[in-house]
Scaffold this active site. Sequence first.
Site, mmCIF file in Angstrom:
data_model
loop_
_atom_site.group_PDB
_atom_site.id
_atom_site.type_symbol
_atom_site.label_atom_id
_atom_site.label_comp_id
_atom_site.label_asym_id
_atom_site.label_seq_id
_atom_site.Cartn_x
_atom_site.Cartn_y
_atom_site.Cartn_z
ATOM 1 N N LYS A 159 -3.911 -5.769 17.348
ATOM 2 C CA LYS A 159 -3.052 -5.120 16.355
ATOM 3 C C LYS A 159 -1.709 -5.859 16.280
ATOM 4 O O LYS A 159 -1.132 -6.192 17.317
ATOM 5 C CB LYS A 159 -2.817 -3.663 16.786
ATOM 6 C CG LYS A 159 -1.941 -2.902 15.833
ATOM 7 C CD LYS A 159 -1.548 -1.533 16.366
ATOM 8 C CE LYS A 159 -0.339 -1.060 15.606
ATOM 9 N NZ LYS A 159 0.263 0.155 15.978
ATOM 10 N N LYS A 166 3.674 1.333 27.025
ATOM 11 C CA LYS A 166 4.892 0.519 27.180
ATOM 12 C C LYS A 166 5.168 0.197 28.647
ATOM 13 O O LYS A 166 5.552 -0.926 28.972
ATOM 14 C CB LYS A 166 6.083 1.214 26.529
ATOM 15 C CG LYS A 166 5.974 1.138 25.017
ATOM 16 C CD LYS A 166 7.125 1.757 24.299
ATOM 17 C CE LYS A 166 7.000 1.486 22.804
ATOM 18 N NZ LYS A 166 7.594 2.484 21.967
ATOM 19 N N LYS A 186 5.386 -5.982 17.242
ATOM 20 C CA LYS A 186 6.458 -6.824 17.787
ATOM 21 C C LYS A 186 6.377 -6.870 19.305
ATOM 22 O O LYS A 186 6.805 -7.836 19.931
ATOM 23 C CB LYS A 186 7.843 -6.377 17.306
ATOM 24 C CG LYS A 186 8.221 -4.940 17.619
ATOM 25 C CD LYS A 186 9.579 -4.625 17.008
ATOM 26 C CE LYS A 186 9.954 -3.165 17.124
ATOM 27 N NZ LYS A 186 9.070 -2.196 16.454
HETATM 28 P P1 ADP Z 1 5.545 -2.306 16.217
HETATM 29 O O1 ADP Z 1 4.158 -2.017 16.740
HETATM 30 O O2 ADP Z 1 5.683 -3.696 15.713
HETATM 31 O O3 ADP Z 1 6.620 -1.927 17.219
HETATM 32 P P2 ADP Z 1 6.399 0.063 14.934
HETATM 33 O O4 ADP Z 1 5.841 0.884 16.028
HETATM 34 O O5 ADP Z 1 7.886 -0.094 14.822
HETATM 35 O O6 ADP Z 1 5.737 -1.379 14.969
HETATM 36 O O7 ADP Z 1 5.781 0.609 13.578
HETATM 37 C C1 ADP Z 1 6.511 0.970 12.428
HETATM 38 C C2 ADP Z 1 5.512 1.454 11.391
HETATM 39 O O8 ADP Z 1 4.636 0.383 11.013
HETATM 40 C C3 ADP Z 1 4.605 2.595 11.875
HETATM 41 O O9 ADP Z 1 4.445 3.533 10.827
HETATM 42 C C4 ADP Z 1 3.296 1.914 12.209
HETATM 43 O O10 ADP Z 1 2.166 2.759 12.024
HETATM 44 C C5 ADP Z 1 3.265 0.755 11.216
HETATM 45 N N1 ADP Z 1 2.583 -0.399 11.808
HETATM 46 C C6 ADP Z 1 3.045 -1.177 12.824
HETATM 47 N N2 ADP Z 1 2.179 -2.145 13.132
HETATM 48 C C7 ADP Z 1 1.109 -1.993 12.313
HETATM 49 C C8 ADP Z 1 -0.128 -2.692 12.125
HETATM 50 N N3 ADP Z 1 -0.429 -3.753 12.860
HETATM 51 N N4 ADP Z 1 -0.979 -2.243 11.180
HETATM 52 C C9 ADP Z 1 -0.677 -1.164 10.430
HETATM 53 N N5 ADP Z 1 0.474 -0.459 10.540
HETATM 54 C C10 ADP Z 1 1.367 -0.861 11.459
#
Ligand code: ADP
Length: 318
Positions: free
Chosen positions: A184, A100, A187
């Site tokens: 990947k 981050k 957001k």
């Molecule tokens: P972001 O990366 O969008 O901030 P989060 O960290 O809030 O997403 O992730 C929330 C949940 O969704 C977690 O359990 C994470 O493993 C899953 N997740 C997020 N992005 C992906 C992805 N691209 N593929 C699979 N699982 C994901």
Amino acid sequence: MLHIGNYFGAVRQFLKLQADGNECFYFIANYHALTSLRDPARLRELTNHLAAGYLALGIDPDKSVFFAQSDVPQVTELCWLLNCVCPVSMMAKTHSYKDKTSRGLAPNMGLFDYPVLQAADIVIYDADLVPVGQDQRQHVEITRDLAGKFNLAFDKSFDKGVIVVPEPYILDDVAVVPGIDGQKMSKSYDNTIEIFLTPKQTKKRCSQIVTDSTPLEDPKDPEKCNVFALLRLFATSEELAEIAAKYRAGGYGYGHAKARLCELINETFAEARQKYDKLLADPDYLQDVLREGGRKAREVAEATMQRVRDAAGIAMHR
Ligand code: ADP
């Protein structure tokens, strides 16, 4: 906002665990959001939208405890106690902080401490299992470490540990969902396809998926295509085989694949989108759900905190 990576990587598994009769705790991490968000109105709005989203996708407040993180302020108290047994070097090594800050987020203490708050979020509910994808295994390891350190430091009288040490429940069959740029989906990378879009917005987003410039009439390799990778999540295996054959034969453009992907996304989420709109139009219901979930969660959290405070020598002088 919830995107299809969240759905396939997390929400689908949450629903399965809920359906299997586990006692599940799911929450909206609004304290964590404060590590980067500086807009109270936006945070309130996001909290409501996420609540509506999870409920629309099938989180059932009668089966799971569903709440907002900040409705259990005990969790910040536990975070402090865990901070006091957490070596600085352990936090400095975490992926999320490095990732981050390297993307330009201000390195505030909240961001640095993110995994300790996550640990508190887990152990405060005496969780035995934490459902996570492989990418999040490190967080559960940190939680186990901190719970162990706390028990070692303070737990002189409990056999089992004043803090329950959780196990990861690794969701192996979970794919990492690629974003529209092939990285990947996240957001933080601005490459998501959100779930709760209109069909028109979904079409626009699908049209933005990055592909190479192979001309329409030429054969294409489905295995190297971002659109195909996303189609894998939505299409049946028969349809997927048909589309792969069309890619290889030539005469089938990326635009065709994008249009089909868009249709499938719209079909998959049509019902949830209707529910979402209804829920957002009923803020009183959302408030009731979160209030009740918060009440249930606080009850469990407070019982844990009484044990923890007792073990640490902290009494509440009321
Ligand atoms: P972001 O990366 O969008 O901030 P989060 O960290 O809030 O997403 O992730 C929330 C949940 O969704 C977690 O359990 C994470 O493993 C899953 N997740 C997020 N992005 C992906 C992805 N691209 N593929 C699979 N699982 C994901």
